[in-house]
Design an enzyme around this catalytic site. Structure first.
Site, mmCIF file in Angstrom:
data_model
loop_
_atom_site.group_PDB
_atom_site.id
_atom_site.type_symbol
_atom_site.label_atom_id
_atom_site.label_comp_id
_atom_site.label_asym_id
_atom_site.label_seq_id
_atom_site.Cartn_x
_atom_site.Cartn_y
_atom_site.Cartn_z
ATOM 1 N N HIS A 237 35.974 25.854 49.417
ATOM 2 C CA HIS A 237 35.119 26.812 49.673
ATOM 3 C C HIS A 237 33.536 26.222 49.347
ATOM 4 O O HIS A 237 33.554 25.535 48.616
ATOM 5 C CB HIS A 237 35.129 28.072 48.573
ATOM 6 C CG HIS A 237 35.194 27.900 47.293
ATOM 7 N ND1 HIS A 237 33.969 27.703 46.254
ATOM 8 C CD2 HIS A 237 36.238 27.747 46.025
ATOM 9 C CE1 HIS A 237 34.393 27.505 45.231
ATOM 10 N NE2 HIS A 237 35.732 27.529 44.946
ATOM 11 N N ASP B 137 30.724 28.199 48.503
ATOM 12 C CA ASP B 137 29.901 28.717 47.759
ATOM 13 C C ASP B 137 30.057 28.481 46.284
ATOM 14 O O ASP B 137 31.220 27.911 45.785
ATOM 15 C CB ASP B 137 29.992 30.259 48.028
ATOM 16 C CG ASP B 137 31.347 30.802 47.576
ATOM 17 O OD1 ASP B 137 32.375 30.167 47.910
ATOM 18 O OD2 ASP B 137 31.383 31.999 47.009
ATOM 19 N N ASP C 47 33.611 22.469 41.225
ATOM 20 C CA ASP C 47 34.217 23.758 41.916
ATOM 21 C C ASP C 47 33.398 24.188 43.074
ATOM 22 O O ASP C 47 32.373 24.820 42.838
ATOM 23 C CB ASP C 47 34.268 24.899 40.618
ATOM 24 C CG ASP C 47 34.679 26.122 41.341
ATOM 25 O OD1 ASP C 47 35.616 26.256 42.353
ATOM 26 O OD2 ASP C 47 34.824 27.360 40.458
ATOM 27 N N GLU D 261 34.097 32.909 48.191
ATOM 28 C CA GLU D 261 35.433 32.975 47.501
ATOM 29 C C GLU D 261 35.089 33.259 45.895
ATOM 30 O O GLU D 261 35.768 33.939 45.638
ATOM 31 C CB GLU D 261 35.825 31.236 47.706
ATOM 32 C CG GLU D 261 37.115 30.990 46.807
ATOM 33 C CD GLU D 261 37.276 31.058 45.424
ATOM 34 O OE1 GLU D 261 38.285 31.204 44.735
ATOM 35 O OE2 GLU D 261 35.914 30.715 44.841
ATOM 36 N N GLU D 262 33.713 32.787 45.567
ATOM 37 C CA GLU D 262 33.425 33.325 44.281
ATOM 38 C C GLU D 262 33.416 34.691 44.001
ATOM 39 O O GLU D 262 33.076 35.200 42.697
ATOM 40 C CB GLU D 262 32.339 32.249 43.870
ATOM 41 C CG GLU D 262 32.493 30.853 43.578
ATOM 42 C CD GLU D 262 33.314 30.505 42.558
ATOM 43 O OE1 GLU D 262 33.840 31.271 41.960
ATOM 44 O OE2 GLU D 262 33.639 29.249 42.437
ATOM 45 N N HIS E 141 31.760 26.936 36.564
ATOM 46 C CA HIS E 141 30.876 27.806 36.130
ATOM 47 C C HIS E 141 30.167 27.754 34.826
ATOM 48 O O HIS E 141 29.430 28.670 34.373
ATOM 49 C CB HIS E 141 31.922 29.232 35.944
ATOM 50 C CG HIS E 141 32.704 29.686 37.118
ATOM 51 N ND1 HIS E 141 33.100 30.848 37.419
ATOM 52 C CD2 HIS E 141 32.820 29.064 38.355
ATOM 53 C CE1 HIS E 141 34.017 30.943 38.401
ATOM 54 N NE2 HIS E 141 33.505 29.791 39.015
#
Length: 383
Positions: free
Chosen positions: A73, A75, A105, A135-136, A357
């Protein structure tokens, strides 16, 4: 330039695009399209409804059956309110680590896959690249792309979703259901509590019910199901409401996510809560027609299970040299969506989810090196 050096250079470029989910990812997609075109690879966009974001998929090598999908992904999560020690959109190297939003990530995996495109193009079996958006925020972008790929590409042997797993093999993840609850009250002076309805008070009561449900899910969990934590988890991530301390709040809203291991039905779990909201909506409207409660599901993603992944595990194990049993993870990912479309799927990627994150997100250079070795072995296997 070595493949690893190329991957590092590409990673610098990818991190420079602020693809926080609230933003467009088109600048990154355009860059990847141009990069692939330089290597003779045609790509296909699958845009969202308003055209501000897009998925991208492409086939490197011959259009024959038996290849594999490499999925990532584009994003990333926000950096707002986080204490970063350097610019999150510029890769910084220190102490054997690379720092930047998305390095783990999961732009590190994407950079590695792109760096090996020249080798994949020369292979006898194809590598299908799949890059998604959003995705997030509940894996919202990938389904349209996966449907197109299921229709357009020759049947692959497996799909690899490159979420950070320290290059370990993952065959199970939880599903996720994201909801927003909106409460409309009836504003009045805070001293006249019988002349209005506080949307905040209603919302707090509903959140209390959800937290009680979370404890019920904890109590009934199977401690041996292989997930950490083992239970279906329910958390409240956003809440807001009201305009002043001396006004009964006219509006409030909150968002929550429910993450279920295989075997737990999110719809069944939430059915009593949704019925409660419907009854409360009727009750509030009987007092003030403009009041009420609404529940809206923003996203839903199925879990990924080990069933049918044996061949995929054996294939990936030959590339990683990993001999320990496959694992399961508590986070949700696009693996369940690929699996639901009929693609045998595993998760395997560089970096650790523990760094995802976080402020000063990082990936160890040694993880990128392991990822490069993985891609090299893959190119050799397909060549």
């Amino acid at each position: 330039m070595t493949d690893l050096a190329t991957a590092r250079q590409i990673l610098d470029t990818l991190i420079g695009f602020d693809t926080t989910s609230r933003n467009s990812n088109l600048a990154l997609i355009e860059w990847v399209e141009a990069y692939l075109a330089r290597h003779g690879v045609e790509s296909q966009r699958v845009p969202n409804d308003d055209g501000r974001k897009a998925n991208l998929f492409a086939t490197c090598g011959p259009k024959v059956e038996g290849g594999l999908i490499l999925s990532g992904h584009t994003d990333v999560v926000p950096v707002d309110g986080q204490d970063w020690s350097s610019d999150p959109w510029t890769v910084r190297e220190a102490d054997g680590k690379l720092f930047g939003r998305g390095v783990a990530d999961m732009k590190g995996f994407i950079a590695l896959a792109l760096a090996f495109v020249p080798r994949f193009v020369a292979g006898k079996l194809p590598v299908h690249l799949a890059l998604s958006y959003d995705e997030e925020v509940g894996c919202q972008g990938a389904p349209a792309m996966i449907a197109r790929m299921a229709q357009d590409i020759p049947s692959p042997r497996l799909a690899i979703v490159g979420e950070p797993s320290l290059m370990g093999i993952i065959t199970g993840h939880k599903g996720i259901a994201v909801h927003e609850v909106s409460v409309r009250g009836h504003a009045a002076h805070s001293s006249l509590v019988d002349h209005g309805i506080s949307a905040n008070a209603v919302a707090v009561g509903l959140m209390h019910e959800l937290l009680a449900l979370a404890e019920e899910l904890r109590a009934r969990a199977d401690p041996d199901n292989g997930f950490d934590p083992p239970q279906a988890t329910l958390t409240i991530g956003v809440m807001e409401g009201g305009t002043a301390s001396n006004i009964l709040a006219g509006h409030a809203r909150f968002q929550f996510d429910l993450r279920c291991p295989p075997g737990e039905d999110a719809a069944a779990i939430l059915a009593p809560f949704k019925a409660r909201c419907e009854a409360l909506d009727t009750e509030l409207k009987s007092r003030f027609p403009d009041a009420g409660v609404q529940v809206e599901q923003h996203a839903g993603t199925p879990p990924m299970t080990p069933q049918g992944s044996e061949d995929a595990v054996a294939f990936v194990r030959a590339l990683t040299g990993e001999n320990s049993p496959p694992g399961q993870v508590a986070f949700a990912a696009e693996g369940g969506q690929f699996q639901a479309a009929g693609f045998p799927t595993v998760i395997c990627g560089p970096g650790s989810i523990e760094q995802a994150h976080q402020p000063d997100e990082w990936i160890a250079l040694s993880e990128l090196e392991k990822g490069a070795t993985f891609m090299q072995r893959l190119a050799e296997r397909l060549g």
